[in-house]
Design a protein around this motif. Structure first.
Motif, PDB file in Angstrom:
ATOM      1  N   ASP A 117       0.861  -1.183   0.000  1.00 15.97           N
ATOM      2  CA  ASP A 117       0.000   0.000   0.000  1.00 15.97           C
ATOM      3  C   ASP A 117       0.902   1.239   0.000  1.00 15.97           C
ATOM      4  N   TYR A 123      -5.668   0.733   0.885  1.00 19.44           N
ATOM      5  CA  TYR A 123      -6.031  -0.155  -0.220  1.00 19.44           C
ATOM      6  C   TYR A 123      -4.807  -0.397  -1.097  1.00 19.44           C
ATOM      7  N   ASP A 165      -9.009  -9.535  -5.292  1.00 19.57           N
ATOM      8  CA  ASP A 165     -10.073  -8.537  -5.359  1.00 19.57           C
ATOM      9  C   ASP A 165     -11.413  -9.269  -5.368  1.00 19.57           C
ATOM     10  N   ILE A 171      -9.799  -2.583  -6.237  1.00 20.86           N
ATOM     11  CA  ILE A 171      -8.860  -2.380  -5.130  1.00 20.86           C
ATOM     12  C   ILE A 171      -8.899  -3.596  -4.214  1.00 20.86           C
ATOM     13  N   THR A 173      -8.593  -4.655  -0.306  1.00 22.74           N
ATOM     14  CA  THR A 173      -8.595  -4.185   1.077  1.00 22.74           C
ATOM     15  C   THR A 173      -7.728  -5.110   1.921  1.00 22.74           C
TER      16      THR A 173
END
Length: 198
Positions: A117, A123, A165, A171, A173
């Motif tokens: 990140d 994200y 994803d 994105i 997480t």
């Protein structure tokens, strides 16, 4: 010009905060404070107990002589520099090392997510992952790339996003990253390789 020497927190406190013994911390500190840049830069007379990004890059480059490790070292340095001061103190270094070598699977994965990140927005997007993958390929050297240099990093990123994803929103997480990594036997095996290094 005077150099300020950084003194680390007490060993007892670091021992309580990390997965290292007092003796291991002493050995690590001895090595860390004696870090010197290579090449034409003159080593300081008084070790500062801190490493700046340029020195970090020079040291890291020694481990990957057939490639260009500077970009990956840049990302790695910023993951170690948790306070964003432009230098890595012994405490930063040993805390990250403790996680990477002896942390739980969850701790290791959280740290890795933080590395990927790049912009620290919580994200991982395709551009960030592409930057990291290209940096890894550059670091490993010219023999890592197949004939079509640009295809393989893009393919890795596409595979990464297909796996991770989960909701297909472009994105990844932290929760998606943790779940996907724990479902992948190859990732889990690679995390275990470093378990008993020290």
């Amino acid at each position: 010009m005077t150099m300020v020497c950084h003194r680390p927190e007490g060993l007892e406190q670091l021992e309580a905060q990390t997965n290292f013994t007092k003796r291991e911390l002493q050995v690590l500190y001895r090595g860390f404070k004696n870090v010197r840049p290579t090449g034409p830069l003159k080593a300081p007379e008084c070790p500062s107990g801190m490493v700046n990004e340029e020195t970090f890059k020079q040291i890291y480059a020694q481990f990957f002589p057939h490639g260009d490790a500077s970009t990956y070292a840049h990302y790695l340095f910023h993951a170690f520099d948790t306070t964003q001061t432009g230098s890595v103190k012994f405490e930063d270094f040993v805390t990250a090392l403790s996680i990477l070598l002896r942390g739980t699977v969850h701790e290791k994965l959280r740290w890795t997510f933080n590395l990927y990140d790049i912009n620290k927005d919580g994200y991982i997007n395709k551009e960030e992952m592409m930057d990291i993958v290209k940096a890894i390929y550059d670091m490993m050297g010219k023999y890592t790339y197949p004939v079509l240099k640009e295809d393989t990093p893009r393919q890795h990123v596409d595979v990464f996003f297909q796996k991770m994803d989960k909701n297909k929103d472009g994105i990844v997480t932290l929760d998606e990253f943790l779940e996907s990594c724990q479902e992948d036997d190859n990732i889990m095996r690679s995390l275990q390789l470093f378990q008993n290094v020290m």
